[in-house]
Design a protein around this motif. Structure first.
Motif, PDB file in Angstrom:
ATOM      1  N   LEU A  16       3.757   6.053   7.093  1.00  0.00           N
ATOM      2  CA  LEU A  16       3.697   4.713   6.089  1.00  0.00           C
ATOM      3  C   LEU A  16       3.354   5.238   4.678  1.00  0.00           C
ATOM      4  O   LEU A  16       3.787   4.806   3.751  1.00  0.00           O
ATOM      5  CB  LEU A  16       2.557   3.939   6.555  1.00  0.00           C
ATOM      6  N   TYR A  17       2.541   6.229   4.434  1.00  0.00           N
ATOM      7  CA  TYR A  17       2.071   6.503   3.128  1.00  0.00           C
ATOM      8  C   TYR A  17       2.663   8.191   2.540  1.00  0.00           C
ATOM      9  O   TYR A  17       2.754   8.119   1.242  1.00  0.00           O
ATOM     10  CB  TYR A  17       0.417   6.773   3.213  1.00  0.00           C
ATOM     11  N   LYS A  18       3.052   9.078   3.337  1.00  0.00           N
ATOM     12  CA  LYS A  18       3.262  10.068   2.898  1.00  0.00           C
ATOM     13  C   LYS A  18       4.539  10.256   1.951  1.00  0.00           C
ATOM     14  O   LYS A  18       5.522   9.968   2.545  1.00  0.00           O
ATOM     15  CB  LYS A  18       3.445  11.383   3.917  1.00  0.00           C
ATOM     16  N   LYS A  19       4.314  10.397   0.660  1.00  0.00           N
ATOM     17  CA  LYS A  19       5.442  10.407  -0.206  1.00  0.00           C
ATOM     18  C   LYS A  19       4.819  10.660  -1.562  1.00  0.00           C
ATOM     19  O   LYS A  19       3.761  10.087  -1.959  1.00  0.00           O
ATOM     20  CB  LYS A  19       6.039   9.169  -0.167  1.00  0.00           C
ATOM     21  N   ARG A  40      -2.176  10.149  13.063  1.00  0.00           N
ATOM     22  CA  ARG A  40      -1.616  11.101  12.052  1.00  0.00           C
ATOM     23  C   ARG A  40      -0.147  10.842  11.729  1.00  0.00           C
ATOM     24  O   ARG A  40       0.303  10.437  10.542  1.00  0.00           O
ATOM     25  CB  ARG A  40      -1.855  12.339  12.514  1.00  0.00           C
ATOM     26  N   GLU A  41       0.604  10.377  12.645  1.00  0.00           N
ATOM     27  CA  GLU A  41       2.037  10.052  12.486  1.00  0.00           C
ATOM     28  C   GLU A  41       2.165   8.556  11.644  1.00  0.00           C
ATOM     29  O   GLU A  41       2.874   8.326  10.822  1.00  0.00           O
ATOM     30  CB  GLU A  41       2.821   9.998  13.651  1.00  0.00           C
ATOM     31  N   LEU A  42       1.193   7.688  12.329  1.00  0.00           N
ATOM     32  CA  LEU A  42       1.216   6.346  11.458  1.00  0.00           C
ATOM     33  C   LEU A  42       1.046   6.347  10.188  1.00  0.00           C
ATOM     34  O   LEU A  42       1.613   5.872   9.101  1.00  0.00           O
ATOM     35  CB  LEU A  42       0.224   5.346  12.083  1.00  0.00           C
ATOM     36  N   ILE A  43       0.060   7.247   9.791  1.00  0.00           N
ATOM     37  CA  ILE A  43      -0.331   7.187   8.249  1.00  0.00           C
ATOM     38  C   ILE A  43       0.622   8.179   7.421  1.00  0.00           C
ATOM     39  O   ILE A  43       1.187   7.807   6.247  1.00  0.00           O
ATOM     40  CB  ILE A  43      -1.645   8.168   8.134  1.00  0.00           C
ATOM     41  N   SER A  44       0.912   9.204   8.088  1.00  0.00           N
ATOM     42  CA  SER A  44       2.050   9.822   7.696  1.00  0.00           C
ATOM     43  C   SER A  44       3.705   9.112   7.399  1.00  0.00           C
ATOM     44  O   SER A  44       4.102   9.267   6.143  1.00  0.00           O
ATOM     45  CB  SER A  44       2.597  11.303   8.157  1.00  0.00           C
ATOM     46  N   ASP A 104       0.150  13.386  -0.368  1.00  0.00           N
ATOM     47  CA  ASP A 104       0.507  14.652   0.326  1.00  0.00           C
ATOM     48  C   ASP A 104      -0.232  14.688   1.585  1.00  0.00           C
ATOM     49  O   ASP A 104      -1.076  14.204   1.901  1.00  0.00           O
ATOM     50  CB  ASP A 104       0.208  15.973  -0.617  1.00  0.00           C
ATOM     51  N   ASP A 105      -0.106  16.181   2.197  1.00  0.00           N
ATOM     52  CA  ASP A 105      -0.789  16.506   3.450  1.00  0.00           C
ATOM     53  C   ASP A 105      -2.373  16.273   3.226  1.00  0.00           C
ATOM     54  O   ASP A 105      -3.042  15.975   4.197  1.00  0.00           O
ATOM     55  CB  ASP A 105      -0.602  17.738   3.680  1.00  0.00           C
ATOM     56  N   ASN A 106      -3.104  16.770   2.162  1.00  0.00           N
ATOM     57  CA  ASN A 106      -4.279  16.566   1.928  1.00  0.00           C
ATOM     58  C   ASN A 106      -4.781  14.849   2.126  1.00  0.00           C
ATOM     59  O   ASN A 106      -5.642  14.722   2.550  1.00  0.00           O
ATOM     60  CB  ASN A 106      -4.769  17.192   0.759  1.00  0.00           C
ATOM     61  N   SER A 107      -3.929  14.270   1.412  1.00  0.00           N
ATOM     62  CA  SER A 107      -4.257  12.734   1.488  1.00  0.00           C
ATOM     63  C   SER A 107      -4.086  12.136   2.837  1.00  0.00           C
ATOM     64  O   SER A 107      -4.758  11.457   3.264  1.00  0.00           O
ATOM     65  CB  SER A 107      -3.281  12.014   0.535  1.00  0.00           C
ATOM     66  N   VAL A 108      -2.967  12.901   3.663  1.00  0.00           N
ATOM     67  CA  VAL A 108      -2.913  12.600   4.938  1.00  0.00           C
ATOM     68  C   VAL A 108      -4.226  12.798   5.758  1.00  0.00           C
ATOM     69  O   VAL A 108      -4.754  11.912   6.694  1.00  0.00           O
ATOM     70  CB  VAL A 108      -1.819  12.932   5.688  1.00  0.00           C
ATOM     71  N   ALA A 109      -4.658  14.124   5.982  1.00  0.00           N
ATOM     72  CA  ALA A 109      -5.849  14.532   6.417  1.00  0.00           C
ATOM     73  C   ALA A 109      -7.185  13.526   6.135  1.00  0.00           C
ATOM     74  O   ALA A 109      -7.927  13.188   6.946  1.00  0.00           O
ATOM     75  CB  ALA A 109      -5.966  15.961   6.020  1.00  0.00           C
ATOM     76  N   GLU A 122       0.823  -1.114  -0.057  1.00  0.00           N
ATOM     77  CA  GLU A 122      -0.065   0.082   0.096  1.00  0.00           C
ATOM     78  C   GLU A 122       0.978   1.246   0.042  1.00  0.00           C
ATOM     79  O   GLU A 122       0.720   2.294  -0.492  1.00  0.00           O
ATOM     80  CB  GLU A 122      -0.969  -0.050   1.113  1.00  0.00           C
ATOM     81  N   MET A 123       2.053   1.338   0.622  1.00  0.00           N
ATOM     82  CA  MET A 123       2.815   2.295   0.684  1.00  0.00           C
ATOM     83  C   MET A 123       3.477   2.670  -0.709  1.00  0.00           C
ATOM     84  O   MET A 123       3.674   3.834  -1.230  1.00  0.00           O
ATOM     85  CB  MET A 123       4.155   1.969   1.572  1.00  0.00           C
ATOM     86  N   THR A 124       3.700   1.497  -1.620  1.00  0.00           N
ATOM     87  CA  THR A 124       4.233   1.676  -2.884  1.00  0.00           C
ATOM     88  C   THR A 124       2.908   2.148  -3.728  1.00  0.00           C
ATOM     89  O   THR A 124       3.173   2.801  -4.672  1.00  0.00           O
ATOM     90  CB  THR A 124       4.285   0.116  -3.283  1.00  0.00           C
ATOM     91  N   LYS A 125       1.861   1.915  -3.411  1.00  0.00           N
ATOM     92  CA  LYS A 125       0.796   2.096  -4.212  1.00  0.00           C
ATOM     93  C   LYS A 125       0.577   3.925  -3.932  1.00  0.00           C
ATOM     94  O   LYS A 125       0.257   4.476  -4.946  1.00  0.00           O
ATOM     95  CB  LYS A 125      -0.803   1.592  -3.845  1.00  0.00           C
ATOM     96  N   ALA A 126       0.664   4.164  -2.660  1.00  0.00           N
ATOM     97  CA  ALA A 126       0.486   5.356  -2.181  1.00  0.00           C
ATOM     98  C   ALA A 126       1.418   6.560  -2.950  1.00  0.00           C
ATOM     99  O   ALA A 126       1.268   7.463  -3.419  1.00  0.00           O
ATOM    100  CB  ALA A 126       0.573   5.776  -0.742  1.00  0.00           C
ATOM    101  N   SER A 127       2.721   5.794  -3.014  1.00  0.00           N
ATOM    102  CA  SER A 127       4.029   6.668  -3.653  1.00  0.00           C
ATOM    103  C   SER A 127       3.524   6.778  -5.140  1.00  0.00           C
ATOM    104  O   SER A 127       3.904   7.957  -5.673  1.00  0.00           O
ATOM    105  CB  SER A 127       5.168   5.687  -3.462  1.00  0.00           C
ATOM    106  N   PHE A 128       3.220   5.691  -5.739  1.00  0.00           N
ATOM    107  CA  PHE A 128       2.878   5.894  -7.071  1.00  0.00           C
ATOM    108  C   PHE A 128       1.555   6.656  -7.752  1.00  0.00           C
ATOM    109  O   PHE A 128       1.568   7.199  -8.635  1.00  0.00           O
ATOM    110  CB  PHE A 128       2.970   4.487  -7.839  1.00  0.00           C
ATOM    111  N   LEU A 129       0.640   6.232  -6.944  1.00  0.00           N
ATOM    112  CA  LEU A 129      -0.850   6.689  -7.274  1.00  0.00           C
ATOM    113  C   LEU A 129      -1.447   7.796  -6.607  1.00  0.00           C
ATOM    114  O   LEU A 129      -2.323   8.314  -6.807  1.00  0.00           O
ATOM    115  CB  LEU A 129      -1.644   5.410  -7.234  1.00  0.00           C
ATOM    116  N   GLY A 130      -0.953   7.865  -4.994  1.00  0.00           N
ATOM    117  CA  GLY A 130      -1.427   8.672  -4.239  1.00  0.00           C
ATOM    118  C   GLY A 130      -3.097   8.479  -3.879  1.00  0.00           C
ATOM    119  O   GLY A 130      -3.562   7.298  -3.733  1.00  0.00           O
ATOM    120  N   THR A 131      -3.743   9.524  -3.921  1.00  0.00           N
ATOM    121  CA  THR A 131      -5.244   9.570  -3.757  1.00  0.00           C
ATOM    122  C   THR A 131      -6.037  10.153  -5.069  1.00  0.00           C
ATOM    123  O   THR A 131      -7.121  10.585  -4.982  1.00  0.00           O
ATOM    124  CB  THR A 131      -5.638  10.306  -2.613  1.00  0.00           C
TER     125      THR A 131
END
Length: 541
Positions: free
Chosen positions: A359-362, A353-357, A366-371, A30-39
Motif C-alpha cells: 500500500l505505501y512503499k513508494k 509487512r506485505e500489506l504495508i509494503s 522506504d524500507d525504514n518507513s515500512v519497518a 494515504e498511499m498518495t500521501k506516502a508517495s509524496f511525503l513519506g515519513t
C-alpha cells in the motif's frame, strides 16, 4: 424477527458497500500521501495539522452532534405528523442548523487566530548545547511554521464537515444512508486528484493536499443537500436567541458535553498519541497515522456502518420500551463485530509487512518507513476488537439518553492512555504509543460492560456471557486457521520475492487470505455458527 431488527443487515449492506468504497479511497489517499511525503518532515506536519480540525470534526460534528441529534430528532418524529408537530420539528431543525453553523464558525475563527500559539505543543524545540543544535533548530522552525500554515488552511474544514454531519443526521434518522455513505468517497477522491494536480504549483505537496481537504469538505456538504430537501424537511437559519432557547436544541446541548468524552475517547487518544509522538522521534507521528488509516479501513467498513444503522433503531426500541428487541439487536451487533474483528486481527498479524509494503512503499516511503509503520500497526491491530465493540456499545447508552455512563468510561480510557503513553513511549517509541491506545480501548470496553449494570433494561449478564464465549470461540478458530496460513504465507513470500511490487507483495496477501478464509468458513459451517446463519437468512430476505 421484527422489521426493525431485520434492518441491521438490509440497511447495513448498502452502507457497508459505501463505507468500503470510502475506506478504499481513504487508503489510496494515504498511499498518495506516502508517495509524496513519506515519513519525513512534511508528512509529520500534515499529520498534525489535519489532526487538529479533524479532532473537532469527530467531537462536534460526526460523533457528538449526530449522536445527540438523532435521538432528539427521532423523538420529534415519533410524536406524529400533525401540523403542529411538523411545525415544531421544522423549528427544531432550523434552530439546530443555526447552532451548528454559528458554533463551528466561532471555533474556526479562534482556531485560525490561535494556531501559532498552540504549535509549541506539537513541535519539540531542540535542547541548547546539543551537538547538532543549529540543524535541529532549523528543522524545528521549519516544522513549526509549516504545521501552522497547514493548520490554518485546513481549519475551515470543520465548518464544512459540520454542515455535512447535520445533513447526515437528518438522512440517517429518515432511514436514508447511501448519500452520506458516498460523500467520503468523493472527499478522498478530491484530495487525491488535488494532490497530483496542485503539487507542482505549490511550495510542497502537503499544501496541495490541504487545499484538497477544503475542496472535498465543500463537496461533502453540497452533495447531501438535495437529498435532505427530498425528505420534505427544510434547512434554514433562525435567530441565535431562538436557536439557544429551542427545547430541542437545549436537549441536544445537554447531551453534547458528555457525548464528546463518551464516544470520542478513541479520537482524543489518537490526538494525544500523535502530539506526544512528536517528542519521541521524527517520522513516528506519520507512521502512527499510516497505521491507523490501515486499521480504520478494516474497522470502518463494519463498525461504523453497523453503529450508524443501529442507533436510530435502538432509539426507536427505547422509545417504545421494547427491551427484548433492544437486547437482541445489541447482542447480534456485538457478535457480528467479534466474528469480523478477531479473525482479521490474526490475519493482519501474519501479513502486516506485505500489506504495508504493497500500500505505501513508494518513492519517499522506504524500507525504514515500512519497518516503523509495521511495528506500530501490530500493536494497533491488537486493539481492533475493543475499538469496534466500543463503537457498537456506546449507541446503546445514547439511545436510552444516558450519556453520563459512557462519559465516565471515556474519561478512564483517556486518562489511562495518557499514563500508558508516558510510560511506554520512551522504551518502546511508537510501538509503545500504539500499545497504549489498544490497552486503553480494552479498559473502555470493560467499563462499558460494568456500567451497563446500572441500566435495568439491558440484560448485562446475558450480554457479557454471550460476548465472552463467542470471542473465545473466534479466538480458537482464528488460531487454528492462522497456523497453516503462517507457513503458506512464508512460502509464498519467498517464492514471489524479486517479482514486481504488486506480485511480490500482493500474491502472498491474496493466497494467504484465501487459505485463511477457507479454513475459517469451514470451521463456521461445521459448527453451524448462529451469527452466520442469521446473516445469511437476512441477506436472503
Amino acid at each position: 424477527m421484527s422489521k426493525k431488527s431485520k434492518s441491521i443487515v438490509r440497511s447495513g449492506l448498502l452502507l457497508t458497500l459505501m463505507t468500503f468504497a470510502s475506506r478504499i479511497m481513504g487508503l489510496i489517499r494515504e498511499m498518495t500521501k506516502a508517495s509524496f511525503l513519506g515519513t519525513g518532515l512534511y508528512a509529520d506536519c500534515f499529520s498534525v495539522a489535519f489532526m487538529i480540525p479533524n479532532l473537532f470534526r469527530r467531537l462536534f460534528a460526526e460523533n457528538a452532534i449526530s449522536v445527540a441529534f438523532i435521538p432528539t430528532f427521532k423523538d420529534y418524529l415519533a410524536k406524529g405528523e400533525s401540523d403542529e408537530n411538523k411545525k415544531s420539528t421544522q423549528e427544531f431543525l432550523h434552530a439546530t442548523f443555526t447552532l451548528v453553523t454559528f458554533l463551528t464558525a466561532c471555533v474556526v475563527v479562534l482556531g485560525v487566530l490561535l494556531t501559532p500559539f498552540i504549535m509549541p505543543l506539537f513541535c519539540k524545540a531542540p535542547e541548547a548545547g546539543s551537538a547538532d543544535y543549529a540543524a535541529q533548530l532549523e528543522y524545528y522552525l521549519l516544522e513549526r511554521s509549516e504545521t501552522a500554515a497547514l493548520t490554518r488552511i485546513m481549519f475551515p474544514y470543520l465548518f464544512l464537515i459540520s454542515i455535512a454531519a447535520f445533513f447526515q443526521g437528518i438522512l440517517n434518522t429518515c432511514g436514508i444512508f447511501a448519500p452520506s455513505g458516498f460523500t467520503p468517497v468523493m472527499f478522498n477522491g478530491i484530495v487525491i486528484v488535488s494532490t497530483y494536480l496542485l503539487a507542482p504549483h505549490t511550495s510542497n505537496p502537503a499544501r496541495a493536499m490541504s487545499l484538497g481537504v477544503i475542496l472535498g469538505g465543500s463537496v461533502q456538504a453540497i452533495f447531501q443537500w438535495p437529498f435532505v430537501m427530498k425528505t420534505g424537511w427544510k434547512v434554514g437559519v433562525t435567530s441565535i436567541k431562538k436557536a439557544f432557547s429551542n427545547p430541542g436544541t437545549r436537549k441536544v446541548l445537554s447531551l453534547i458535553a458528555p457525548t464528546i468524552v463518551g464516544i470520542a475517547a478513541y479520537q482524543l487518544n489518537d490526538t494525544v498519541s500523535t502530539s506526544l509522538a512528536k517528542y519521541v522521534g521524527p517520522g513516528i507521528a506519520s507512521s502512527l497515522q499510516y497505521s491507523l488509516r490501515l486499521q480504520e479501513l478494516i474497522l470502518g467498513i463494519f463498525a461504523v456502518s453497523i453503529g450508524t444503522v443501529i442507533l436510530p433503531d435502538l432509539s426507536g426500541f427505547a422509545n417504545k420500551k421494547d427491551w427484548s428487541e433492544f437486547n437482541k439487536m445489541l447482542l447480534q451487533a456485538i457478535k457480528i463485530m467479534t466474528l469480523i474483528s478477531i479473525p482479521i486481527t490474526a490475519y493482519s498479524l501474519i501479513t502486516g509487512r506485505e500489506l504495508i509494503s504493497l500500500l505505501y512503499k513508494k518513492n519517499q516511503f522506504d524500507d525504514n518507513s515500512v519497518a516503523m509503520t509495521l511495528g506500530v500497526f501490530r500493536f494497533h491491530i491488537a486493539g481492533l476488537l475493543f475499538i469496534a465493540l466500543n463503537r457498537i456499545m456506546a449507541p446503546a447508552f445514547y439511545a436510552q439518553k444516558k450519556p453520563k455512563l459512557p462519559t465516565i468510561a471515556g474519561l478512564i480510557n483517556f486518562a489511562s492512555n495518557i499514563i500508558l503513553v508516558l510510560i511506554l513511549s520512551r522504551p518502546m517509541k511508537g510501538n509503545g504509543i500504539a500499545l497504549a491506545l489498544s490497552v486503553a480501548s480494552l479498559l473502555n470496553t470493560v467499563f462499558l460492560f460494568i456500567f451497563m449494570k446500572k441500566m435495568e433494561s439491558i440484560e448485562v449478564g446475558k450480554l457479557a456471557r454471550g460476548t465472552i464465549l463467542y470471542a473465545l470461540k473466534m479466538c480458537v478458530f482464528s488460531v487454528i486457521a492462522a497456523v497453516p496460513t503462517y507457513f503458506v504465507h512464508k512460502l509464498t513470500v519467498d517464492y514471489f520475492a524479486g517479482y514486481s511490487k504488486i506480485i511480490c507483495y500482493g500474491a502472498p496477501i491474496v493466497i494467504s487470505g484465501i487459505v485463511f478464509a477457507l479454513i475459517g468458513v469451514l470451521e463456521l459451517v461445521i459448527t453451524r455458527d448462529e451469527i452466520v446463519r442469521v446473516i445469511l437468512k437476512k441477506v436472503k430476505k
